[in-house]
Scaffold this active site. Sequence first.
Site, PDB file in Angstrom:
ATOM      1  N   ASN A 143       0.867  -1.185   0.000  1.00 48.81           N
ATOM      2  CA  ASN A 143       0.000   0.000   0.000  1.00 48.81           C
ATOM      3  C   ASN A 143       0.901   1.231   0.000  1.00 48.81           C
ATOM      4  O   ASN A 143       1.994   1.210   0.555  1.00 48.81           O
ATOM      5  CB  ASN A 143      -0.875   0.012   1.260  1.00 48.81           C
ATOM      6  CG  ASN A 143      -1.854   1.174   1.257  1.00 48.81           C
ATOM      7  OD1 ASN A 143      -2.839   1.152   0.539  1.00 48.81           O
ATOM      8  ND2 ASN A 143      -1.571   2.207   2.048  1.00 48.81           N
ATOM      9  N   VAL A 144       0.440   2.283  -0.650  1.00 46.73           N
ATOM     10  CA  VAL A 144       1.163   3.557  -0.583  1.00 46.73           C
ATOM     11  C   VAL A 144       0.177   4.613  -0.114  1.00 46.73           C
ATOM     12  O   VAL A 144      -0.912   4.758  -0.678  1.00 46.73           O
ATOM     13  CB  VAL A 144       1.718   3.983  -1.965  1.00 46.73           C
ATOM     14  CG1 VAL A 144       2.626   5.201  -1.802  1.00 46.73           C
ATOM     15  CG2 VAL A 144       2.448   2.847  -2.642  1.00 46.73           C
ATOM     16  N   TYR A 198       0.993   9.970   4.935  1.00 48.68           N
ATOM     17  CA  TYR A 198       0.687  10.155   6.356  1.00 48.68           C
ATOM     18  C   TYR A 198       1.821  10.999   6.935  1.00 48.68           C
ATOM     19  O   TYR A 198       2.991  10.587   6.857  1.00 48.68           O
ATOM     20  CB  TYR A 198       0.600   8.810   7.089  1.00 48.68           C
ATOM     21  CG  TYR A 198      -0.137   7.740   6.307  1.00 48.68           C
ATOM     22  CD1 TYR A 198      -1.523   7.746   6.195  1.00 48.68           C
ATOM     23  CD2 TYR A 198       0.572   6.717   5.660  1.00 48.68           C
ATOM     24  CE1 TYR A 198      -2.187   6.770   5.471  1.00 48.68           C
ATOM     25  CE2 TYR A 198      -0.088   5.730   4.936  1.00 48.68           C
ATOM     26  CZ  TYR A 198      -1.469   5.764   4.838  1.00 48.68           C
ATOM     27  OH  TYR A 198      -2.109   4.790   4.116  1.00 48.68           O
ATOM     28  N   ARG A 199       1.476  12.130   7.522  1.00 43.60           N
ATOM     29  CA  ARG A 199       2.525  13.089   7.912  1.00 43.60           C
ATOM     30  C   ARG A 199       3.492  12.513   8.951  1.00 43.60           C
ATOM     31  O   ARG A 199       3.117  11.640   9.749  1.00 43.60           O
ATOM     32  CB  ARG A 199       1.875  14.347   8.449  1.00 43.60           C
ATOM     33  CG  ARG A 199       1.349  14.172   9.845  1.00 43.60           C
ATOM     34  CD  ARG A 199       0.695  15.439  10.335  1.00 43.60           C
ATOM     35  NE  ARG A 199       0.450  15.380  11.749  1.00 43.60           N
ATOM     36  CZ  ARG A 199      -0.605  15.933  12.327  1.00 43.60           C
ATOM     37  NH1 ARG A 199      -1.495  16.585  11.615  1.00 43.60           N
ATOM     38  NH2 ARG A 199      -0.753  15.863  13.629  1.00 43.60           N
ATOM     39  N   GLU A 251      -1.295   0.995  -4.929  1.00 44.23           N
ATOM     40  CA  GLU A 251      -1.324   2.316  -5.571  1.00 44.23           C
ATOM     41  C   GLU A 251      -0.310   2.410  -6.717  1.00 44.23           C
ATOM     42  O   GLU A 251      -0.522   3.160  -7.677  1.00 44.23           O
ATOM     43  CB  GLU A 251      -1.037   3.425  -4.549  1.00 44.23           C
ATOM     44  CG  GLU A 251      -2.216   3.870  -3.717  1.00 44.23           C
ATOM     45  CD  GLU A 251      -2.531   2.957  -2.530  1.00 44.23           C
ATOM     46  OE1 GLU A 251      -1.849   1.919  -2.379  1.00 44.23           O
ATOM     47  OE2 GLU A 251      -3.453   3.277  -1.773  1.00 44.23           O
ATOM     48  N   GLU A 272      -3.443  22.302  10.837  1.00 41.44           N
ATOM     49  CA  GLU A 272      -4.251  21.281  10.166  1.00 41.44           C
ATOM     50  C   GLU A 272      -4.917  21.767   8.881  1.00 41.44           C
ATOM     51  O   GLU A 272      -5.055  22.963   8.638  1.00 41.44           O
ATOM     52  CB  GLU A 272      -5.340  20.782  11.120  1.00 41.44           C
ATOM     53  CG  GLU A 272      -4.809  20.000  12.291  1.00 41.44           C
ATOM     54  CD  GLU A 272      -4.065  18.730  11.886  1.00 41.44           C
ATOM     55  OE1 GLU A 272      -4.116  18.332  10.720  1.00 41.44           O
ATOM     56  OE2 GLU A 272      -3.411  18.149  12.772  1.00 41.44           O
TER      57      GLU A 272
HETATM   58  C1  LIG Z   1      -0.450  16.734   2.683  1.00 46.89           C
HETATM   59  C2  LIG Z   1      -1.283  15.569   3.110  1.00 46.89           C
HETATM   60  C3  LIG Z   1      -1.081  15.039   4.385  1.00 46.89           C
HETATM   61  C4  LIG Z   1      -1.848  13.972   4.829  1.00 46.89           C
HETATM   62  N1  LIG Z   1      -1.611  13.489   6.071  1.00 46.89           N
HETATM   63  C5  LIG Z   1      -2.315  12.426   6.522  1.00 46.89           C
HETATM   64  C6  LIG Z   1      -2.028  11.859   7.801  1.00 46.89           C
HETATM   65  O1  LIG Z   1      -1.152  12.322   8.514  1.00 46.89           O
HETATM   66  N2  LIG Z   1      -2.742  10.786   8.196  1.00 46.89           N
HETATM   67  C7  LIG Z   1      -3.727  10.252   7.405  1.00 46.89           C
HETATM   68  O2  LIG Z   1      -4.348   9.267   7.813  1.00 46.89           O
HETATM   69  N3  LIG Z   1      -4.028  10.774   6.190  1.00 46.89           N
HETATM   70  C8  LIG Z   1      -3.338  11.841   5.731  1.00 46.89           C
HETATM   71  N4  LIG Z   1      -3.608  12.370   4.488  1.00 46.89           N
HETATM   72  C9  LIG Z   1      -4.669  11.755   3.673  1.00 46.89           C
HETATM   73  C10 LIG Z   1      -4.185  10.441   3.077  1.00 46.89           C
HETATM   74  O3  LIG Z   1      -3.008  10.622   2.349  1.00 46.89           O
HETATM   75  C11 LIG Z   1      -5.244   9.847   2.143  1.00 46.89           C
HETATM   76  O4  LIG Z   1      -6.415   9.590   2.903  1.00 46.89           O
HETATM   77  C12 LIG Z   1      -4.805   8.559   1.446  1.00 46.89           C
HETATM   78  O5  LIG Z   1      -5.908   8.031   0.770  1.00 46.89           O
HETATM   79  C13 LIG Z   1      -4.293   7.536   2.413  1.00 46.89           C
HETATM   80  O6  LIG Z   1      -3.960   6.351   1.724  1.00 46.89           O
HETATM   81  P1  LIG Z   1      -4.756   4.993   1.997  1.00 46.89           P
HETATM   82  O7  LIG Z   1      -6.137   5.207   1.429  1.00 46.89           O
HETATM   83  O8  LIG Z   1      -3.953   3.968   1.256  1.00 46.89           O
HETATM   84  O9  LIG Z   1      -4.759   4.788   3.469  1.00 46.89           O
HETATM   85  C14 LIG Z   1      -2.849  13.425   4.004  1.00 46.89           C
HETATM   86  C15 LIG Z   1      -3.039  13.941   2.724  1.00 46.89           C
HETATM   87  C16 LIG Z   1      -2.262  15.005   2.282  1.00 46.89           C
HETATM   88  C17 LIG Z   1      -2.470  15.545   0.893  1.00 46.89           C
END
Ligand SMILES: Cc1cc2nc3c(=O)[nH]c(=O)nc-3n(C[C@H](O)[C@H](O)[C@H](O)COP(=O)(O)O)c2cc1C
Length: 502
Positions: A154-155, A158-159, A218, A267
């Site tokens: 998975n990609v 997450y900050r 992804e 945020e």
């Molecule tokens: C700049 C940015 C920061 C993000 N930070 C987080 C985070 O810290 N934790 C989180 O759960 N999603 C965060 N997201 C949203 C996820 O990247 C997004 O929901 C993504 O679909 C996660 O991948 P997954 O569906 O495979 O879990 C962020 C998105 C962006 C654009």
Amino acid sequence: MGYRDLREYMAVLEERGKLKRVTKEVDRDWEIASIARCVFQGVEESKRYALLFENIKGFEGSLATGVLGASREVYALALGTTTDKIYEKWADSAASQIPPIEVKTGPVKEVVLKGDDVDLLKIPVPVWTPGRDGGPFITSPCVISKDPDTGVQNVGTYRMMIKGRNQTCILIFAPQHIGFHYGKYEARNEPMPVAVAIGVDPSIGLTSVAKVPFGVDELAVAGGMRGEPVEVVRGETVDLLVPATAEYVIEGFVPPHVRVSEGPFGEYSGYMGTRDETPILNVTCITHRHRPIYQAYTSQMPPSESSCLRGQAFASGIWRQLVRELKEPGVIDVHITESSGSQAHVIVQMKPRYPGHAKRVALIVSGLDPLYGKIVTIVDPDIDIRDHFSVDWALSYRVDPARDVTIIPNVMALPLDPSTEDPSNVTTAKPFEERVQVKGSKMLIDATVKNAYPEISLAPAEHLNRAIAEWGELGLPPLELPNRFKLLLQHHPPGESFRPYQ
Ligand SMILES: Cc1cc2nc3c(=O)[nH]c(=O)nc-3n(C[C@H](O)[C@H](O)[C@H](O)COP(=O)(O)O)c2cc1C
């Protein structure tokens, strides 16, 4: 064919005038974030550009921000399409996946740092809300993890807050896909191997923030988007496949049942978040290219690069599910307002076919994902969903609040929404498992017409179109007619009242 790497794509951006270089020395602790913020606040969306900081005080290498999401136009360039085809391009990419292909080596292995040579503090990671954030945050990580049961990668983005030379926090929410993986490793009491790619070809960055179904890699969707497989190389210290042309890859392990203090961080909602307790990544290796470009997303107060990226990716996903998968009749377009941080307020444009249809679609959208849709508004085809003025007109005169607004109580709240935040979260750091238990409500608004309406109070299209055609003869400055005006002329022919369900 897609872009080979971030550098090739940035050259295209620069050629189009969408990337500007900053050669003056800048401070990573306050100046980078402040300059980027001024671009998002002070340059109108259609003229916005990405930034490449080439001279960062105390650091080698450069920093790029805004390259994927300075504006919708930049986003479309990254996706390899135009702004009117963003949703189709996403849906086509998801439908024509191409698995990644493993190669022996790649530019990301030009420099390999292990053991005592690992030093995250040498990467120019900015402080994004100077004076308020808990430290420097990596905002653009493409975090790669693997399902221990199926082996599927998975990609996700997450900050990550830097904690030291070889440690960063990683904000894992249980409902996110990495949360599913981490839950499985924790149940086995094993550390989760992770590789974090930064500065990747745009298709990977874009899919990393998109809602791709769980169990789908992804990188295969990115392959579908670029029309050829993403080349991957094996990690040095983790058994994971990472993009071969990334600028940086950070490898390591997330130990089970360990939480450390993280935040606060500015945020997506436009407010400061609270301190959290998150898992930690113990870094075992950093690989990077020569003269690496550190890529970062400008986030925090919308509009931002983050709100552009999430808005386009999430809205594409909603459109794909409604139009391509459910084949819901009458649905035309979807938009998530950027002022809602591209999560809270979803607007759907549709032609309802029967009484109750709009509300049904609102219910579907509100249930798709806990990350968005606290408010769902449904409007008719004559409303421009990307224009606040147009939407507000529909809300004002097509809604009887007692009849057309539905509140759904006691559902999972939008993450990090201060209006539903447990007050104790603000003062006490809490483990992430407890944060997602916060409850909130949803509001569905049916702003479509439900009975025959009077004619609109505009001159008939023939008169207005003639005035527009002869405008040049008046010696007045040129007109810039908004799309909402064109939609009104198109959908309201003279002598016909606007009727629902036809
Ligand atoms: C700049 C940015 C920061 C993000 N930070 C987080 C985070 O810290 N934790 C989180 O759960 N999603 C965060 N997201 C949203 C996820 O990247 C997004 O929901 C993504 O679909 C996660 O991948 P997954 O569906 O495979 O879990 C962020 C998105 C962006 C654009």
